[in-house]
Design a protein around this motif. Structure first.
Motif, PDB file in Angstrom:
ATOM      1  N   ALA A 236       0.924  -1.415  -0.032  1.00 57.21           N
ATOM      2  CA  ALA A 236      -0.114   0.053  -0.145  1.00 57.21           C
ATOM      3  C   ALA A 236       0.806   1.395  -0.019  1.00 57.21           C
ATOM      4  O   ALA A 236       0.556   2.279  -0.585  1.00 57.21           O
ATOM      5  CB  ALA A 236      -0.894   0.034   1.184  1.00 57.21           C
ATOM      6  N   THR A 237       1.907   1.289   0.742  1.00 62.37           N
ATOM      7  CA  THR A 237       2.826   2.366   0.604  1.00 62.37           C
ATOM      8  C   THR A 237       3.564   2.747  -0.640  1.00 62.37           C
ATOM      9  O   THR A 237       3.462   3.758  -1.062  1.00 62.37           O
ATOM     10  CB  THR A 237       4.029   2.057   1.852  1.00 62.37           C
ATOM     11  OG1 THR A 237       3.623   1.908   3.163  1.00 62.37           O
ATOM     12  CG2 THR A 237       4.847   3.277   1.902  1.00 62.37           C
ATOM     13  N   VAL A 238       3.786   1.753  -1.387  1.00 61.75           N
ATOM     14  CA  VAL A 238       4.443   1.903  -2.658  1.00 61.75           C
ATOM     15  C   VAL A 238       3.345   2.181  -3.679  1.00 61.75           C
ATOM     16  O   VAL A 238       3.706   3.376  -4.209  1.00 61.75           O
ATOM     17  CB  VAL A 238       4.858   0.506  -3.138  1.00 61.75           C
ATOM     18  CG1 VAL A 238       5.311   0.513  -4.534  1.00 61.75           C
ATOM     19  CG2 VAL A 238       6.060   0.055  -2.286  1.00 61.75           C
ATOM     20  N   TYR A 239       2.250   1.685  -3.672  1.00 64.61           N
ATOM     21  CA  TYR A 239       1.048   2.356  -4.352  1.00 64.61           C
ATOM     22  C   TYR A 239       0.570   3.770  -4.092  1.00 64.61           C
ATOM     23  O   TYR A 239       0.663   4.491  -5.042  1.00 64.61           O
ATOM     24  CB  TYR A 239      -0.073   1.610  -4.319  1.00 64.61           C
ATOM     25  CG  TYR A 239      -1.370   2.039  -5.133  1.00 64.61           C
ATOM     26  CD1 TYR A 239      -1.463   2.231  -6.447  1.00 64.61           C
ATOM     27  CD2 TYR A 239      -2.398   2.876  -4.334  1.00 64.61           C
ATOM     28  CE1 TYR A 239      -2.522   2.632  -7.043  1.00 64.61           C
ATOM     29  CE2 TYR A 239      -3.237   3.434  -5.119  1.00 64.61           C
ATOM     30  CZ  TYR A 239      -3.319   3.390  -6.470  1.00 64.61           C
ATOM     31  OH  TYR A 239      -4.637   4.075  -6.989  1.00 64.61           O
ATOM     32  N   ARG A 240       0.487   4.043  -2.893  1.00 66.28           N
ATOM     33  CA  ARG A 240       0.151   5.514  -2.676  1.00 66.28           C
ATOM     34  C   ARG A 240       1.353   6.530  -2.952  1.00 66.28           C
ATOM     35  O   ARG A 240       1.237   7.642  -3.243  1.00 66.28           O
ATOM     36  CB  ARG A 240       0.009   5.755  -1.164  1.00 66.28           C
ATOM     37  CG  ARG A 240      -1.316   5.172  -0.564  1.00 66.28           C
ATOM     38  CD  ARG A 240      -1.906   5.509   0.617  1.00 66.28           C
ATOM     39  NE  ARG A 240      -0.719   5.020   1.625  1.00 66.28           N
ATOM     40  CZ  ARG A 240      -1.047   4.017   2.451  1.00 66.28           C
ATOM     41  NH1 ARG A 240      -2.043   3.245   2.176  1.00 66.28           N
ATOM     42  NH2 ARG A 240      -0.172   3.588   3.431  1.00 66.28           N
ATOM     43  N   THR A 241       2.776   6.225  -2.743  1.00 70.78           N
ATOM     44  CA  THR A 241       4.003   6.937  -3.018  1.00 70.78           C
ATOM     45  C   THR A 241       3.741   7.119  -4.446  1.00 70.78           C
ATOM     46  O   THR A 241       4.149   8.311  -5.055  1.00 70.78           O
ATOM     47  CB  THR A 241       5.151   6.241  -2.692  1.00 70.78           C
ATOM     48  OG1 THR A 241       5.060   6.111  -0.965  1.00 70.78           O
ATOM     49  CG2 THR A 241       6.392   7.108  -2.830  1.00 70.78           C
ATOM     50  N   PRO A 274       9.531  -7.245  -9.070  1.00 69.58           N
ATOM     51  CA  PRO A 274       9.520  -6.014 -10.313  1.00 69.58           C
ATOM     52  C   PRO A 274       7.787  -6.091 -10.920  1.00 69.58           C
ATOM     53  O   PRO A 274       7.346  -4.888 -11.430  1.00 69.58           O
ATOM     54  CB  PRO A 274      10.474  -6.877 -11.285  1.00 69.58           C
ATOM     55  CG  PRO A 274      11.465  -7.417 -10.632  1.00 69.58           C
ATOM     56  CD  PRO A 274      10.635  -7.909  -9.367  1.00 69.58           C
ATOM     57  N   ARG A 275       7.081  -7.072 -10.975  1.00 73.91           N
ATOM     58  CA  ARG A 275       5.991  -7.288 -11.354  1.00 73.91           C
ATOM     59  C   ARG A 275       4.837  -6.555 -10.400  1.00 73.91           C
ATOM     60  O   ARG A 275       4.102  -5.672 -10.810  1.00 73.91           O
ATOM     61  CB  ARG A 275       5.200  -8.917 -11.307  1.00 73.91           C
ATOM     62  CG  ARG A 275       4.087  -8.835 -11.960  1.00 73.91           C
ATOM     63  CD  ARG A 275       3.527 -10.177 -12.145  1.00 73.91           C
ATOM     64  NE  ARG A 275       3.294 -10.923 -10.569  1.00 73.91           N
ATOM     65  CZ  ARG A 275       2.335 -10.612  -9.808  1.00 73.91           C
ATOM     66  NH1 ARG A 275       1.256  -9.774 -10.205  1.00 73.91           N
ATOM     67  NH2 ARG A 275       2.323 -11.151  -8.581  1.00 73.91           N
ATOM     68  N   HIS A 276       5.140  -6.666  -9.087  1.00 73.05           N
ATOM     69  CA  HIS A 276       4.217  -5.435  -8.255  1.00 73.05           C
ATOM     70  C   HIS A 276       4.666  -4.104  -8.239  1.00 73.05           C
ATOM     71  O   HIS A 276       3.713  -3.237  -8.414  1.00 73.05           O
ATOM     72  CB  HIS A 276       4.620  -6.045  -6.552  1.00 73.05           C
ATOM     73  CG  HIS A 276       3.949  -7.385  -6.107  1.00 73.05           C
ATOM     74  ND1 HIS A 276       4.670  -8.202  -5.521  1.00 73.05           N
ATOM     75  CD2 HIS A 276       2.499  -7.823  -6.480  1.00 73.05           C
ATOM     76  CE1 HIS A 276       3.690  -9.085  -5.201  1.00 73.05           C
ATOM     77  NE2 HIS A 276       2.572  -8.864  -5.910  1.00 73.05           N
ATOM     78  N   CYS A 277       5.808  -3.798  -8.758  1.00 80.04           N
ATOM     79  CA  CYS A 277       6.238  -2.295  -9.027  1.00 80.04           C
ATOM     80  C   CYS A 277       5.425  -1.892 -10.122  1.00 80.04           C
ATOM     81  O   CYS A 277       4.988  -0.810 -10.320  1.00 80.04           O
ATOM     82  CB  CYS A 277       7.605  -2.155  -9.164  1.00 80.04           C
ATOM     83  SG  CYS A 277       8.602  -2.478  -7.572  1.00 80.04           S
ATOM     84  N   THR A 278       5.570  -2.810 -11.204  1.00 78.78           N
ATOM     85  CA  THR A 278       4.849  -2.357 -12.527  1.00 78.78           C
ATOM     86  C   THR A 278       3.536  -2.328 -12.524  1.00 78.78           C
ATOM     87  O   THR A 278       3.021  -1.313 -12.889  1.00 78.78           O
ATOM     88  CB  THR A 278       5.053  -3.448 -13.491  1.00 78.78           C
ATOM     89  OG1 THR A 278       6.718  -3.447 -13.778  1.00 78.78           O
ATOM     90  CG2 THR A 278       4.576  -3.170 -15.007  1.00 78.78           C
ATOM     91  N   ASP A 279       2.725  -3.263 -11.860  1.00 75.93           N
ATOM     92  CA  ASP A 279       1.448  -3.168 -11.565  1.00 75.93           C
ATOM     93  C   ASP A 279       0.991  -1.945 -10.418  1.00 75.93           C
ATOM     94  O   ASP A 279      -0.058  -1.242 -11.080  1.00 75.93           O
ATOM     95  CB  ASP A 279       1.040  -4.229 -10.632  1.00 75.93           C
ATOM     96  CG  ASP A 279       0.706  -5.497 -11.485  1.00 75.93           C
ATOM     97  OD1 ASP A 279       1.012  -5.451 -12.641  1.00 75.93           O
ATOM     98  OD2 ASP A 279       0.829  -6.701 -10.938  1.00 75.93           O
ATOM     99  N   ALA A 280       1.904  -1.601  -9.629  1.00 75.24           N
ATOM    100  CA  ALA A 280       1.287  -0.306  -8.733  1.00 75.24           C
ATOM    101  C   ALA A 280       1.599   0.835  -9.509  1.00 75.24           C
ATOM    102  O   ALA A 280       0.646   1.685  -9.672  1.00 75.24           O
ATOM    103  CB  ALA A 280       2.271  -0.388  -7.729  1.00 75.24           C
ATOM    104  N   TRP A 281       2.514   1.129 -10.391  1.00 78.53           N
ATOM    105  CA  TRP A 281       2.823   2.090 -11.375  1.00 78.53           C
ATOM    106  C   TRP A 281       1.629   2.222 -12.179  1.00 78.53           C
ATOM    107  O   TRP A 281       0.973   3.335 -12.331  1.00 78.53           O
ATOM    108  CB  TRP A 281       4.102   2.133 -12.010  1.00 78.53           C
ATOM    109  CG  TRP A 281       4.630   3.312 -12.706  1.00 78.53           C
ATOM    110  CD1 TRP A 281       4.447   3.383 -14.145  1.00 78.53           C
ATOM    111  CD2 TRP A 281       5.107   4.635 -12.255  1.00 78.53           C
ATOM    112  NE1 TRP A 281       4.935   4.665 -14.418  1.00 78.53           N
ATOM    113  CE2 TRP A 281       5.478   5.292 -13.032  1.00 78.53           C
ATOM    114  CE3 TRP A 281       5.458   4.925 -10.862  1.00 78.53           C
ATOM    115  CZ2 TRP A 281       5.911   6.477 -13.221  1.00 78.53           C
ATOM    116  CZ3 TRP A 281       5.906   6.073 -10.923  1.00 78.53           C
ATOM    117  CH2 TRP A 281       6.200   6.926 -12.035  1.00 78.53           C
ATOM    118  N   THR A 282       1.296   1.311 -12.963  1.00 84.29           N
ATOM    119  CA  THR A 282       0.072   1.302 -13.856  1.00 84.29           C
ATOM    120  C   THR A 282      -1.079   1.587 -13.294  1.00 84.29           C
ATOM    121  O   THR A 282      -2.023   2.282 -13.826  1.00 84.29           O
ATOM    122  CB  THR A 282       0.006  -0.366 -14.682  1.00 84.29           C
ATOM    123  OG1 THR A 282       1.363  -0.519 -15.072  1.00 84.29           O
ATOM    124  CG2 THR A 282      -1.161  -0.068 -15.519  1.00 84.29           C
TER     125      THR A 282
END
Length: 290
Positions: A236-241, A274-282
């Motif tokens: 959640a922190t990564v997505y909100r950031t 990496p997949r979680h990062c890409t999903d959160a960014w998208t």
């Protein structure tokens, strides 16, 4: 003139007699109070007012006549042990301790049955002394002391004290390299390098509202810090950031691939794939209509 040896009312041998016997054998000793603790420094030595810190590598760090400074108070001088300034400490003492390093010894303190089982498989046999919960294995040779070198195992030698629990059984052997190696700090495991960024930075064409590149740099640095300091809810922190960065900097075109890579690197260092990062960014871009 020395003080007479105190006689214990329970009929057991006075602890000072044990201390004197050890001192005559060349083992530096000191009294311990309840809880296996050394006596606290006197008022003249409190908070290192006596200047003991530069000399703590050797016993007797100052000229105080009392049993101050924990392990460094250990002595083999019978006149000191029987002096009037030590008499009250001996009256209150619950046990005798010694400075293994000062006697050229190392104590492997095994705190439970699992630690003892490990020692029997991993270390050469030597003199063994039973303790309340485990055993002391005593080797010939001094080394740096270290606590918790493995579960239930401490090393007591230089700049440390150990309780005197009796002579033990068995023949002392030379300090093995296997014990010395336990005190060597291992370097932290290298963190795997983050994978390449797969999410492109937005390519907005609007005019930059920020005017100053320092504003963007500060925003990215704060986002990295927010991710790095997350103690829970990392996803959640990564997505909100990501959402906050895109909201502030994503429409004017000044957010580059290098900026996005910094954010992904911080997220992967916290365990994000990496997949979680890409999903959160998208998902953040979709939420903002980008």
């Amino acid at each position: 003139m020395t003080q007479p040896i105190p006689i214990r009312r329970d009929g057991h041998r006075p602890r000072l007699l044990d201390a004197l016997d050890l001192a005559r054998a060349g083992v530096p000793v000191l009294p311990l109070r309840a809880g296996k603790l050394p006596f606290g420094n006197c008022p003249s030595c409190a908070s290192s007012a006596c200047g003991d810190r530069p000399n703590m590598k050797a016993a007797g760090p100052c000229q105080c006549a009392r049993p101050c400074h924990g392990w460094a108070a250990a002595t083999t001088d019978p006149a000191v042990l029987q002096s009037p300034s030590w008499a009250e400490a001996w009256r209150q003492a619950h046990t005798v301790a010694y400075h293994p390093g000062g006697a050229g010894l190392t104590v492997v303190d095994l705190d439970d049955a699992d630690a003892i089982a490990w020692a029997r498989q991993s270390l050469p046999a030597t003199r063994t002394v039973p303790t309340t919960r485990g055993e002391h294995w005593i080797y010939l040779g001094a080394m740096q002391s270290a606590n918790a070198v493995r579960p239930g195992v401490d090393l007591k030698s230089l700049m440390a004290y150990a309780r005197w629990l009796g002579p033990g059984t068995g023949t002392m052997t030379d300090l093995p390299e296997a014990v010395r190696a336990l005190a060597v700090k291992k370097p932290p495991a290298a963190r795997p390098a983050p994978l390449a960024v797969t999410a492109p930075a937005p390519t907005g064409g609007g005019e930059c509202r920020h005017r100053m590149p320092a504003y963007l740099e500060r925003g990215i640095a704060m986002a990295e810090q927010r991710i790095t300091e997350a103690r829970s809810g990392v996803h959640a922190t990564v997505y909100r950031t990501f959402l906050a960065v895109l909201s502030a900097h994503g429409r004017c075109g000044c957010l580059s691939d290098a900026h996005v890579e910094r954010l992904f690197t911080a997220a992967q260092a916290k365990g994000e794939s990496p997949r979680h990062c890409t999903d959160a960014w998208t998902n953040a871009r979709t939420a903002l209509g980008m």
